[in-house]
Write a protein that holds these residues in place. Structure first.
Motif, PDB file in Angstrom:
ATOM      1  N   SER A 219       0.847  -1.194   0.000  1.00 23.23           N
ATOM      2  CA  SER A 219       0.000   0.000   0.000  1.00 23.23           C
ATOM      3  C   SER A 219       0.880   1.240   0.000  1.00 23.23           C
ATOM      4  O   SER A 219       1.852   1.332   0.762  1.00 23.23           O
TER       5      SER A 219
ATOM      6  N   GLN B 201      -1.876  -1.349  -3.906  1.00 22.31           N
ATOM      7  CA  GLN B 201      -3.162  -0.683  -3.710  1.00 22.31           C
ATOM      8  C   GLN B 201      -2.946   0.691  -3.103  1.00 22.31           C
ATOM      9  O   GLN B 201      -1.976   0.943  -2.396  1.00 22.31           O
TER      10      GLN B 201
ATOM     11  N   GLU C 222      -5.967   3.723  -1.870  1.00 23.11           N
ATOM     12  CA  GLU C 222      -7.354   4.192  -1.921  1.00 23.11           C
ATOM     13  C   GLU C 222      -7.490   5.501  -2.668  1.00 23.11           C
ATOM     14  O   GLU C 222      -8.432   5.717  -3.436  1.00 23.11           O
TER      15      GLU C 222
ATOM     16  N   SER D 111      -3.263   1.956  -8.537  1.00 26.61           N
ATOM     17  CA  SER D 111      -3.813   0.898  -7.683  1.00 26.61           C
ATOM     18  C   SER D 111      -4.322  -0.266  -8.516  1.00 26.61           C
ATOM     19  O   SER D 111      -5.108  -0.087  -9.447  1.00 26.61           O
TER      20      SER D 111
ATOM     21  N   ILE E 114      -6.099  -2.558  -7.124  1.00 24.03           N
ATOM     22  CA  ILE E 114      -7.305  -2.960  -6.404  1.00 24.03           C
ATOM     23  C   ILE E 114      -8.141  -1.717  -6.129  1.00 24.03           C
ATOM     24  O   ILE E 114      -7.598  -0.673  -5.754  1.00 24.03           O
TER      25      ILE E 114
ATOM     26  N   CYS F  24     -10.059  -0.017  -3.617  1.00 21.66           N
ATOM     27  CA  CYS F  24     -10.050  -0.208  -2.158  1.00 21.66           C
ATOM     28  C   CYS F  24     -10.660   1.008  -1.468  1.00 21.66           C
ATOM     29  O   CYS F  24      -9.966   1.740  -0.755  1.00 21.66           O
TER      30      CYS F  24
ATOM     31  N   CYS G 294     -10.594  -0.906   2.021  1.00 21.68           N
ATOM     32  CA  CYS G 294      -9.454  -0.781   2.933  1.00 21.68           C
ATOM     33  C   CYS G 294      -9.902  -0.389   4.333  1.00 21.68           C
ATOM     34  O   CYS G 294      -9.180  -0.646   5.306  1.00 21.68           O
TER      35      CYS G 294
END
Length: 993
Positions: free
Chosen positions: A440, A468, A470, A484, A486, A488, A513
């Motif tokens: 992250s 990832q 956010e 990212s 993903i 999240c 997340c």
């Protein structure tokens, strides 16, 4: 303690002259590169008592008077001049980045170190585990180096400064506020100090500078080594080589790697590179369910074959990939049942021991969690060792959060180096841990070029794991061109997640997340959320916010943290008399965010909150279903795991009958592979007149690394027989005979010798944190629901019946309330109630009865859901059965007092004590609470030490009770759990024995 003044003037100190606390471009000076070679074993620990001074600012000179400080530790927990402060988003001072305040607490630590005499001729390195937020290092008055990043270790080569066999003075200067504080704006206490261990270690000049392991689920293993000598800039001696073995299996040199490097002129005089490989036959793969580990030993040899350096690793073979909209581990789509976790301890702040970390992870494992997000910085290194061993998927998060000035910093080139530095050093340290499946880029720092730069470095260095962030994905979950892999989001309504998954526009996995904010009495609709996740391809779970309530143990008399002296002065979530759990504002700070820091699934002492039992059942490896009807019904067991069969579990049947007791019979779990199901032998059931619930109590069949044999794992439950239709709350002949009516006063209020306060209508609860921050509490007070005026409309008596009509006046209209009291021949009183809420009362806390008993009642037995607290939208983890508890144990001590201790689905209950019993039977499953406090008692105080228990019990019987939701940060409860206007009816009987 007085000592002579410092022998060197700080004004001439190049580290001070550099003013690194005001230079975001400068992330380190003299600091060694990060690596995955663990030097903790065999190192000389420098932890313990250090001389200490707290200066007003980094430019000030230390004086002659020193105190003592324990390292590792945070000075805010022992130095009265700079107490803890909590803010969530806001920086604790007004200066804009990269500036920090002129008044800048600076801790100076000194100790004498004597390196072993046999370290002569070796390379000597000082490692400081973590320091908040700028670290300056000196040895014997000479500058060594500086470092930023409050949550990663800094290493410095002190070979030329530390004389083996002779004392040296090590000074660590820690500047609390800096340009780096603007990117460490996490939701936690602001503390200062050296928060992780300090150690000194030695290697040969020729040493392993780094080791990178790639272990795939097909058994293929590749080990890349980097070799340096001295400070890393000297020429390598001729003839060195590396060897390795994996559980006794020798690794082979990758000669093709050497040949290609030679042909491509990639052979260096000062940086050695070597690669080894092998293939493990019948490899045991690593996953969170089956955390199989192998011992890898890497040796660096001199030309004569003697060993110059050794590195040990515990490795796991596994693959991680994103394929379409699925995150796959070893080719399987896994659910992420995660939690966000800070490093925290109520006595020592962010300093946590190995035993603390193990206890954290064991607790999580026992309650069904399989994943951890290291919010919002890399955790203590021991956490990753434990995650590898116990089995957790880890999202490893860089120490980057610029919440208060997010978008400005995301594209600020002055912070570019800091972003890349923090991400890269995290990856270099943790890359060999099989538990780390996702990197992250940080948290709540908007999205900009600095993130893309860090992601670019990361993808080049480690293409084996997804990334990832956010902030990159928040504007478009379906985008394919951001940093990212993903989607999240945080606190997204589950309806939005489902809609995205069904839209045809989903391009990547959706794993929240942060979700289900656990502040106070919270986590409503968690089971509904997971039902939607499991029913919707493309959704794979998320990380609950968060693990800890960050309550610091505080002495009430002087307001200071209890510190290490508070050990043992708390239990079951409750601080001892004279102490309390402190949150924002309790240390006299004017700028703070209150109890928002108390938002975990465990209390500050790691006592599980009731939501943990909810999660345990939601995440259960075993589920139970009923198929068919009547005598043809069968029970089916479902294995909800991804990799493991059920052979590690044992079980027994438990029956709970409404008109009887509880009994158990043996159960034999069938052989069911991961993801499969099978019919289980149906036990014989003794059937009475009422409902019967059948529970499969599942435990560990043998010792597990995280649980001894017999540890509870889950309690899946089904209703085997339903209650007879239309079963009345009173018996068939309960109204026969002539008895006098119940005693009531002129206002129509019931008077009873065991009641200190009569049953009245209740529409309000002590606001939960969700109620307060979600705006409901303010609305309820505006309507006057906390203290409505009651008007008696009429009181009618006829035979054994008293019928009372009253009206509660609120700001949204009058509530019509009718109570009918009927005396029954067996001594019971039947209470039948109707409340009509006007249309203006669109969402109230509850509709029900409240009364108080006389003193002496100290135990409650009930049939319903339990034994722990449950509410309408958080009740899956509380099985129906016969339960009992001390009244004082029914109350849940959330850090800020609020509505708590309710039990959902209660059919009947009995209070006992002082030679009396008071029994209540309800007309159906209802929400009930019994404790020592009125709602107004709870709402009037900020801490539990301010509460004064009442001598009797305060009893609530609710026809309807509002769900809890998560509105303190996230969605409110679902509409189906709201209490609407209109007609509400309920009835119950009261009997004194």
């Amino acid at each position: 303690m007085n000592t002579p003044p410092s022998p060197w003037p700080r004004t001439a100190d190049p580290l001070i002259a550099l003013r690194p606390w005001a230079a975001p471009e400068v992330t380190s000076w003299g600091r060694l590169p990060m690596s995955a070679v663990d030097r903790r074993a065999g190192a000389l620990s420098l932890d313990g008592r250090w001389r200490f001074q707290l200066l007003p600012s980094p430019g000030d000179e230390p004086g002659p008077t020193w105190s003592w400080a324990e390292l590792p530790g945070s000075w805010a927990l022992h130095a009265a001049e700079d107490p803890p402060q909590y803010t969530n988003v806001r920086m604790p001072w007004p200066e804009f980045p990269p500036h920090s305040p002129a008044s800048n607490p600076t801790g100076v630590y000194e100790t004498q170190v004597e390196a072993p005499a046999d370290w002569a001729g070796r390379r000597i390195v000082l490692q400081v585990g973590a320091a908040e937020s700028v670290l300056l290092v000196h040895v014997d008055g000479r500058p060594v180096g500086m470092s930023k990043d409050s949550h990663l270790a800094a290493e410095f080569d002190v070979t030329d400064l530390v004389r083996p066999g002779a004392p040296s003075t090590v000074r660590l200067t820690v500047v609390k506020w800096s340009d780096a504080s603007h990117i460490e704006d996490q939701d936690q206490w602001w503390l200062g100090g050296v928060t992780r261990p300090v150690l000194l270690y030695a290697t040969e000049p020729l040493h392993l500078a780094d080791v990178t392991v790639r272990a795939r689920r097909d058994g293929a293993l590749r080990v890349d080594c980097r070799v340096r000598t001295g400070e890393g800039t000297g020429a390598l001696p001729a003839g060195w080589y590396v060897s390795g073995e994996l559980d006794g299996l020798a690794l082979a040199q990758d000669t093709a790697f050497d040949r290609v490097n030679a042909e491509d002129e990639r052979v260096s005089d000062f940086l050695g590179e070597a690669r080894m490989e092998t293939v493990v036959p019948e490899v045991r793969t690593w996953s969170a369910e089956t955390p199989e580990l192998y011992d890898l030993t890497v040796r660096l040899h001199r030309a004569d074959g003697t060993v110059a350096d050794t590195s040990h690793h515990r490795i796991g073979f596994r693959d991680v990939e994103v394929r379409g909209r699925d995150l796959l581990v070893n080719g399987e789509r896994v659910y992420i049942r995660g939690v966000n976790r800070h490093d925290f301890h109520p006595l020592t702040g962010r300093t946590v021991s190995y035993d603390d970390l193990r206890a954290d992870l064991v607790t999580l494992k026992r309650f069904g969690f399989n994943a951890i997000r290291t919010s919002h910085y890399p955790s203590d290194p021991a956490l990753y060792d434990l995650a590898d061993e116990l089995g957790f998927y880890v999202v490893d998060e860089a120490d980057i959060e610029s919440h208060d000035h997010a978008h400005e910093i995301a594209d600020d080139p002055r912070y570019l180096n800091a972003f890349v530095d923090r991400v890269s050093r995290m990856v270099l340290r943790d890359k060999n841990h099989p538990s780390v499946i996702i990197w992250s880029l940080g948290n709540e720092s908007d999205y900009g070029a600095n993130h893309d730069a860090a992601a670019g470095w990361l993808r080049r260095h480690d293409p084996t794991r997804p990334v990832q962030y956010e902030g990159a994905a928040k504007l478009d979950w379906g985008a394919t061109d951001d940093a990212s892999d993903i989607a999240c989001p945080m606190y997204a309504p589950i309806e939005d997640c489902v809609a995205h998954a069904l839209s045809g526009k989903q391009t990547r996995p959706l794993i929240q997340c942060e979700y289900s904010h656990a502040m106070g009495n919270s986590n409503g609709t968690l089971a509904d959320t997971w039902a939607a996740i499991e029913a919707t391809p493309g959704l794979q779970g998320g990380f609950i916010w968060e693990f800890w309530d960050h309550g610091i143990l505080q002495r009430v008399n002087d307001g200071r943290p209890a510190g290490r002296g508070g050990a043992g002065l708390y239990d079951n979530g409750v601080a001892a008399p004279g102490l309390r759990w402190a949150y924002g504002g309790d240390f006299g700070e004017t700028l703070h965010d209150g109890a928002f820091i108390a938002d975990g699934v465990v209390f500050p002492d790691r006592t599980p909150k009731p939501v943990m039992y909810e999660h345990r059942e939601i995440a259960a490896p075993v589920r139970l279903s009923v198929e068919g009807e009547g005598t043809w019904r069968v029970l089916r067991v479902h294995n909800r795991q991804h990799f493991r069969d059920l052979s590690w579990l044992a079980a027994e049947w438990e029956f709970a009958a409404a008109d009887g007791g509880t009994w158990t019979v043996p159960a034999q779990l069938p052989d069911v592979a991961a993801g499969g199901s099978a019919v289980i032998d149906r036990p014989e059931v003794r059937h009475g007149a009422g409902e019967i619930w059948l529970t499969l109590r599942v435990t560990t069949a043998a010792d597990e690394p995280w649980a001894p044999r017999g540890t509870e794992v889950c309690f899946p439950q089904v209703r085997w027989y339903e209650a007879d239709e239309g079963e009345p709350v009173v018996g068939a002949d309960g109204t026969q005979g002539h008895v006098p009516p119940p005693r009531t006063d002129d206002e129509g209020l019931l008077r009873h010798p065991l009641l200190a306060a009569p049953p009245t209508l209740s529409l309000w609860r002590a606001p939960t944190d969700n109620d307060v921050l979600g705006g409901m509490a303010e609305r309820w007070r505006a309507w006057g629901l906390d203290s409505p005026a009651r008007e008696t409309v009429s009181v009618g008596r006829e035979g054994p019946v008293v019928r009372v009509r009253s009206r509660l006046l609120t700001g949204a209209g009058a509530v019509e309330h009718e109570q009918t009291f009927t005396a029954l021949v067996d001594g019971r009183i039947l209470v039948e109630e109707t409340a009509v809420l006007p249309e203006g009362l669109t969402d109230v806390a509850r509709v029900g009865s409240v009364f108080e008993t006389t003193g002496g009642f100290d135990r409650l037995a009930w049939y319903g859901q339990g034994p722990w607290e449950s509410y309408p939208d958080r009740a899956v983890g509380a099985p129906v059965g016969h339960h009992s508890a001390a009244v004082d144990d029914l109350f849940t001590p959330y850090l800020r007092p609020q509505e708590s201790g309710g039990r959902h689905g209660v059919r009947h209950f009995t209070l006992a004590g002082a030679g009396h019993e008071l029994s209540v039977r309800l007309d159906g499953p209802r929400q009930v609470s019994v404790n020592r406090y009125r709602a107004e008692d709870l709402a009037a105080v900020a801490h539990h030490d301010e509460l004064v228990p009442r001598p009797g019990c305060v009893v609530h019987i609710d026809a309807a009770h509002r769900g809890l939701g998560t509105a303190s940060c996230g969605p409110d409860t679902s509409p189906s759990y709201l209490v609407p206007p209109g007609v509400h009816r309920w009835s119950w009987t009261l009997r004194a024995l």
